[in-house]
Design an enzyme around this catalytic site. Structure first.
Site: not given
Lengths: 288, 288
Positions: A96, A171, A239
């Site tokens: 990701t 995502k 994150k």
């Protein structure tokens, strides 16, 4: 098919294992070699001492590491996987990471005749272990056609969502939605506790209706028990939300609740909960 | 069984109809008599010109009106339903109202030997029409035992959640959870739009995982189409969130996102969207 898998974290380790179990010729690389040795012993695959060495002679190279910088480290530079790949090969990044990095990698790969897909996953450690991940893919049709049977070794669903970067953007949407769901659930369960309601009976009653969610169904029991030492870590969620908040600045969308929830996760980190599951937003209320 | 139903709004009208269709002897009261006349014609039931007259001689009296003040108006005072009820009767309020009012009504009813249940519902107009509501109940066991078969005429699930007020408190938790879910979904879909993602493909990919919710499954299509003229109205959601925010002050719980979302719904009202579905939080981004 000869494949390389770079990055044997909680996700990559079982994903690479599924590829080997599916009959592929798998060579792994991990920055700490011990874990690669353990993987080789468990799955009887090969290992290499650099990403380039792992990628050498492979049809498909897959990576799943920590963040943008880690991706650059293992894919670019003289030791990076891309340096060992030739025309007709395919590079897939499961990390990701940012959409801009995905577009940059797509450009660099293309100029060498190498295909590139950004392909972040959801489903967590359990999904990786059970081969039940969802893969969100950005890139080109012909590259996805090659990757799809590879993904099937560890996923229950994958979809090409658009050009390079689209997997990462999808995502981000996923994490933005989760931020709202989990905070609403945390506020609701804390309110219920303060109001003296029986949590089990409450959830039995409301979970099938308009308030229902995957998070409610799968996290209410541990939230009622105030237990968070499992699942998807707050450190990783921060994150991911950071990437989404940065991208929102680029595309001009507002994220008032995702930004607020990100600040709440920063408080959880300060409480020592960086490794706790994302449902630990409730702990801001219960443990302060 | 002889029952009275007070309040023939979008919820009460079909609920009272289901009672009549289940073979009960139903007498209705509505503040605008026209609607009561229409109901009588459709369901061949009886009507009365005051709540007290409707309640007279009934075993169970049910109400479903707008807010705390409306509940007081139809249940208390000389014309109110409670004045016509005697020992052994049961009063049920389906209105979403405050927990303190529920406790007050329980006390007043008890002092006359009348049972009382607070029993707000979820499932919306469609749930009421299809007889598929969920009923969240506060009160005493013996009263719930009487009410349960009555509720079954228009609900798929009901549960006694604790003493008087518990039904209302559970409904508040329900709305708090929805606030977070819908705002997260609105931020996610707006981000997706700005990022140029295909909404249908995106939702197909993320809806089965950790970001999934009833709202995502049941509202994404209309949200992608920017259509909100249906469903659960923002005006009612603001009423419900207002009750929850007030109760949170009493019980000392914090509702940072529910309060923020309440302010967003106030903006929707200013945009003329008071009657829009709660999913119209997306319109704050798309129509401004």
């Amino acid at each position: 098919m000869k494949v390389a898998f770079i990055g044997l974290g909680v996700m990559g380790y079982p994903m690479a294992g599924h590829l080997k179990n599916a009959g592929m010729d798998v060579c792994v690389f991990n920055r700490s070699a011990e874990k690669a040795e353990r993987w080789c012993e468990e799955y009887k695959g090969g290992m290499a001492l650099s990403p380039a060495a792992a990628a050498n002679g492979c049809d498909v190279v897959l990576s799943c590491v920590g963040n943008d910088n880690d991706v650059r480290e293992v894919l670019l530079g003289s030791d990076g996987a891309l340096s060992a790949m030739h025309s007709g090969c395919l590079l897939v990044d499961h990390t990701t990471a940012s959409a801009s990095l995905a577009r940059e990698l797509h450009g660099l790969a293309s100029s060498n005749g190498v295909g590139f897909l950004d392909a972040p996953v959801s489903g967590g450690q359990a999904g990786a272990e059970n081969g039940a991940l969802t893969v969100m893919v950005g890139g080109e049709e012909q590259d996805y056609a090659i990757a799809k049977p590879v993904f099937e070794a560890y996923s229950k669903f994958s979809k090409l969502l658009g050009p390079a970067g689209s997997g990462q953007l999808a995502k981000m949407v996923n994490q933005i939605c989760i931020a709202g769901v989990v905070q609403g659930l945390a506020e609701g369960l804390n309110f219920a506790r303060k109001a003296g309601l029986d949590g089990e009976a409450l959830i039995e009653t409301i979970s099938k209706g308009a308030a229902g969610s995957w998070q409610m169904e799968n996290r209410y029991k541990t939230m009622l028990a105030d237990q968070y030492e499992f699942g998807f870590a707050v450190d990783w969620m921060r994150k991911d939300l950071g990437i989404a908040i940065e991208e929102a600045k680029n595309n001009g969308s507002q994220l008032p609740v995702a930004e607020l929830v990100d600040s709440f996760y920063a408080e959880i980190q300060e409480m020592g909960g960086g490794r706790w599951d994302t449902s630990s937003l409730l702990a801001r209320f219960t443990r302060k």
